[in-house]
Write an enzyme that holds these catalytic residues in place. Structure first.
Site, mmCIF file in Angstrom:
data_model
loop_
_atom_site.group_PDB
_atom_site.id
_atom_site.type_symbol
_atom_site.label_atom_id
_atom_site.label_comp_id
_atom_site.label_asym_id
_atom_site.label_seq_id
_atom_site.Cartn_x
_atom_site.Cartn_y
_atom_site.Cartn_z
ATOM 1 C CD GLU A 1 100.741 29.377 68.648
ATOM 2 O OE1 GLU A 1 100.339 28.714 67.656
ATOM 3 O OE2 GLU A 1 101.753 30.101 68.620
ATOM 4 C CB CYS B 1 98.745 32.721 67.697
ATOM 5 S SG CYS B 1 98.403 31.440 66.454
ATOM 6 C CB CYS C 1 102.055 34.075 63.924
ATOM 7 S SG CYS C 1 100.277 33.732 63.827
ATOM 8 C CG HIS D 1 98.741 29.235 63.174
ATOM 9 N ND1 HIS D 1 99.556 30.336 63.220
ATOM 10 C CD2 HIS D 1 98.570 28.950 61.855
ATOM 11 C CE1 HIS D 1 99.863 30.715 61.980
ATOM 12 N NE2 HIS D 1 99.271 29.908 61.132
#
Lengths: 185, 185
Positions: free
Chosen positions: A74, A110, A107, A72
């Site tokens: 992040e 993260c 999410c 992801h």
């Protein structure tokens, strides 16, 4: 992990990002470019020195092209910032005041990564509802995620440039981009 | 991301791991070896085909040597399994019945990573309490983490070979290994 266009772009970003809005604008640009370049999903993130607005590192979603569900935006931004600063804890003594700016709320994964990272501030654009509206899922994030970060001394700001950030998600859906989740089978 | 000794070891593990206990024994061995070899923290994890006991991939904690707070054993095992099988979703059609076996219950980040990974089963050794007793922290994990996974169709089994798994953590503390958390500064 990061696409070449992103590394090239970062090399040109030498000026400071004085405001939270200017930092968010950058990560929204990255989220849109990532889709346009065909290098991943519509999410961008970056780590800044909140003290002077310097860009430290950035990431974009690379799940599908890298076959890696942990890639992801992040996560890659955090890992890249730690590489650059040579420390697994961005909150350690001597580190800048590290701020994670993300085009969409984190999410569950993260969110869970943030306390380990040493990040001191989190700034979010699109909301979980914006992501969910187009079919993405935040996963089983802690129901009190903002409070959980705040009580660890991590300041959270949500909804910054939300409309512009959500527009990237909506455009991605309109263009029939891949929407992946825990169960795509 | 993975140390050479681990890659060498995996190359020798060609026999099937018929029981959950034998799979847990392997990851506990990896958690202890990781400390002994000086390549990271006292945590090991692996992904198996639960159908036939084949070892698909493994990971160990590499946070400190790689300066990367996201490099937990479970994260590296998941990413390595996805690389090997060429898919970002281990639960996609045609994939084996993927089981994540970890020497210690997942932290908030690794827990959040599981639903995205496509893992169908999670087997844990040491508990969060065992990790916390020596100073590690699970972070702001969802309070109903097992139920949250189960309702996504992910079966969770905890406390498998718990004593042996916890012994590695206790020995690590006795040897004064680095205990890192969100705030080590």
């Amino acid at each position: 992990m990061l696409p070449q266009w992103l590394l090239d772009r970062l090399a040109t970003e030498t000026a400071g990002f004085a405001t939270v809005g200017s930092r968010m604008k950058l990560v929204i640009d990255l989220s849109r470019l990532n889709v346009g370049q065909g290098t991943g999903g519509p999410f961008g993130a970056a780590v800044f020195d909140a003290g002077n607005g310097t860009l430290i590192a950035a990431g974009v979603n690379r799940v599908v092209p890298l076959n890696n569900s942990t890639a992801h935006a992040e996560m890659l931004a955090i890992a890249a910032a730690q590489q650059k600063l040579g420390c697994f804890d961005l909150g350690a003594k001597g580190m800048p005041d590290c701020e994670l700016v993300t085009s969409c709320e984190p999410c569950a994964m993260c969110f869970g990564a943030i306390p380990w990272s040493g990040i001191r501030r989190v700034v979010c654009g699109a909301t979980a509802a914006d992501a969910q509206r187009i079919g993405f899922d935040e996963g089983p994030r802690h129901p009190d995620w903002v409070a959980e970060l705040e009580k660890r001394g991590i300041h959270v700001q949500t909804g910054v440039c939300r409309d512009a950030a959500a527009r990237v998600l909506n455009d991605y859906q309109s263009a029939q981009g891949v929407i992946y989740n825990g169960r795509v089978a």
